[in-house]
Write a protein that holds these residues in place. Structure first.
Motif, short mmCIF file in Angstrom:
data_model
loop_
_atom_site.label_atom_id
_atom_site.label_comp_id
_atom_site.label_asym_id
_atom_site.label_seq_id
_atom_site.Cartn_x
_atom_site.Cartn_y
_atom_site.Cartn_z
N SER A 182 23.85 -28.29 22.01
CA SER A 182 23.67 -29.22 23.14
C SER A 182 24.13 -30.62 22.77
O SER A 182 24.73 -31.32 23.60
CB SER A 182 22.20 -29.27 23.58
OG SER A 182 21.88 -28.14 24.32
N ASP A 183 23.85 -31.03 21.55
CA ASP A 183 24.30 -32.35 21.09
C ASP A 183 25.82 -32.44 21.12
O ASP A 183 26.39 -33.43 21.58
CB ASP A 183 23.79 -32.64 19.67
CG ASP A 183 22.28 -32.73 19.59
OD1 ASP A 183 21.63 -32.95 20.63
OD2 ASP A 183 21.75 -32.56 18.47
N ILE A 184 26.48 -31.40 20.64
CA ILE A 184 27.94 -31.37 20.62
C ILE A 184 28.48 -31.36 22.05
O ILE A 184 29.43 -32.09 22.38
CB ILE A 184 28.45 -30.15 19.82
CG1 ILE A 184 28.06 -30.30 18.34
CG2 ILE A 184 29.95 -29.96 19.98
CD1 ILE A 184 28.21 -29.05 17.53
N TRP A 185 27.88 -30.55 22.92
CA TRP A 185 28.28 -30.50 24.33
C TRP A 185 28.15 -31.88 24.97
O TRP A 185 29.07 -32.35 25.65
CB TRP A 185 27.42 -29.48 25.08
CG TRP A 185 27.48 -29.63 26.56
CD1 TRP A 185 28.46 -29.18 27.39
CD2 TRP A 185 26.53 -30.32 27.39
NE1 TRP A 185 28.18 -29.54 28.69
CE2 TRP A 185 27.00 -30.24 28.71
CE3 TRP A 185 25.34 -30.98 27.15
CZ2 TRP A 185 26.31 -30.80 29.78
CZ3 TRP A 185 24.65 -31.54 28.20
CH2 TRP A 185 25.13 -31.44 29.50
N TRP A 186 27.01 -32.56 24.74
CA TRP A 186 26.78 -33.85 25.36
C TRP A 186 27.82 -34.88 24.91
O TRP A 186 28.33 -35.66 25.71
CB TRP A 186 25.36 -34.34 25.08
CG TRP A 186 25.07 -35.70 25.64
CD1 TRP A 186 24.70 -36.81 24.96
CD2 TRP A 186 25.15 -36.10 27.01
NE1 TRP A 186 24.54 -37.87 25.81
CE2 TRP A 186 24.81 -37.46 27.09
CE3 TRP A 186 25.49 -35.44 28.19
CZ2 TRP A 186 24.79 -38.18 28.28
CZ3 TRP A 186 25.47 -36.16 29.38
CH2 TRP A 186 25.13 -37.51 29.42
N GLN A 187 28.17 -34.87 23.63
CA GLN A 187 29.17 -35.82 23.14
C GLN A 187 30.52 -35.58 23.82
O GLN A 187 31.28 -36.51 24.06
CB GLN A 187 29.30 -35.75 21.62
CG GLN A 187 28.06 -36.22 20.88
CD GLN A 187 27.56 -37.58 21.36
OE1 GLN A 187 28.32 -38.52 21.52
NE2 GLN A 187 26.26 -37.67 21.61
N GLY A 188 30.79 -34.32 24.17
CA GLY A 188 32.06 -33.99 24.83
C GLY A 188 32.13 -34.40 26.29
O GLY A 188 33.20 -34.74 26.80
N VAL A 189 31.00 -34.36 27.01
CA VAL A 189 31.02 -34.65 28.45
C VAL A 189 30.44 -36.02 28.80
O VAL A 189 30.57 -36.47 29.94
CB VAL A 189 30.26 -33.56 29.26
CG1 VAL A 189 30.88 -32.19 29.05
CG2 VAL A 189 28.77 -33.55 28.95
N ARG A 190 29.84 -36.65 27.85
CA ARG A 190 29.08 -37.89 28.11
C ARG A 190 29.89 -38.95 28.84
O ARG A 190 29.42 -39.54 29.82
CB ARG A 190 28.57 -38.44 26.78
CG ARG A 190 27.75 -39.68 26.92
CD ARG A 190 27.26 -40.14 25.57
NE ARG A 190 26.26 -41.18 25.74
CZ ARG A 190 25.46 -41.59 24.78
NH1 ARG A 190 25.54 -41.05 23.58
NH2 ARG A 190 24.60 -42.53 25.02
N GLY A 191 31.09 -39.25 28.38
CA GLY A 191 31.89 -40.32 28.95
C GLY A 191 32.11 -40.15 30.45
O GLY A 191 32.03 -41.12 31.21
N LYS A 192 32.38 -38.94 30.89
CA LYS A 192 32.64 -38.71 32.32
C LYS A 192 31.35 -38.59 33.11
O LYS A 192 31.28 -39.05 34.25
CB LYS A 192 33.50 -37.47 32.49
CG LYS A 192 34.89 -37.68 31.92
CD LYS A 192 35.80 -36.53 32.15
CE LYS A 192 37.16 -36.89 31.56
NZ LYS A 192 38.02 -35.79 31.39
N VAL A 193 30.33 -37.98 32.54
CA VAL A 193 29.09 -37.76 33.27
C VAL A 193 28.30 -39.06 33.45
O VAL A 193 27.64 -39.25 34.47
CB VAL A 193 28.24 -36.67 32.56
CG1 VAL A 193 26.86 -36.55 33.18
CG2 VAL A 193 28.96 -35.33 32.60
N GLU A 194 28.39 -39.97 32.50
CA GLU A 194 27.63 -41.22 32.61
C GLU A 194 28.03 -42.06 33.81
O GLU A 194 27.26 -42.88 34.29
CB GLU A 194 27.73 -42.04 31.31
CG GLU A 194 26.82 -41.49 30.24
CD GLU A 194 26.74 -42.37 29.01
OE1 GLU A 194 27.70 -43.11 28.74
OE2 GLU A 194 25.72 -42.28 28.32
#
Length: 184
Positions: free
Chosen positions: A112-124
């Motif tokens: 989940s941590d790895i997933w979040w780092q991958g999508v964070r920029g767009k989702v924020e």
């Protein structure tokens, strides 16, 4: 020949003191052949934490155009779209365009941590999206509650939640808020 979903039945009693929501729900949950007990039980926990008389399970893994859970108003407009797992940013953005509120409940510890780092920029950038990450081990503990026929109780008080059955000790549903909805 395609495998069929397995049907699970759950009698869910909810006492949500934070929202003043007290109700019993008879749930029929279709578990996709590729779905684990953990994921199915996270979906049930998501239902309990967001319970409403019109909240219902979507087709989830069986249909890419439906969420795991959704709440529609009386006109059919989508008030709440709830995803479980680690959806890609395109799916989250699509949901944000279709629903008033979107909640993503991630689980899986380091993945989940790895997933979040991958999508964070767009989702924020998506104002109506919140992202929660279940504490490592919660999904596995919830998975232990899975039975074809279940009687579950969910208690929510002061921001803490527990899901239990007569056969198992209560599971504390703990999470980290990775991204709150704007204005919340």
């Amino acid at each position: 020949m395609a495998l069929k979903s397995t049907i699970y039945k759950a009698e869910l009693q909810i006492a949500d003191m934070d929202r003043h929501y007290y109700a019993d729900h008879a749930l029929t949950v279709a578990r996709h052949p590729s779905e684990t007990d953990e994921r199915m039980m996270v979906r049930i926990a998501a239902f309990a934490l967001n319970a409403h008389e019109r909240l219902e399970f979507g087709k989830g893994l069986s249909d890419v155009d439906e969420p795991d859970l959704w709440l529609k108003d009386l006109t059919g407009a989508i008030d709440a779209w709830i995803e479980v797992g680690q959806p890609d940013e395109r799916r989250i953005a699509k949901a944000a365009g279709r629903a008033a509120q979107v909640t993503v409940i991630a689980y899986g510890g380091k993945t989940s941590d790895i997933w979040w780092q991958g999508v964070r920029g767009k989702v924020e950038r998506l104002r109506n999206v919140q992202v929660l990450s279940l504490t490592d081990g919660v999904a596995a503990a919830l998975g232990q509650l899975a039975q074809r026929s279940m009687r579950l109780q969910c208690t929510v008080q002061d921001g803490a939640a527990w899901l239990s059955s007569a056969e198992h000790d209560p599971v504390a549903i703990e999470w980290t808020m990775l991204k709150p909805r704007d204005g919340v």
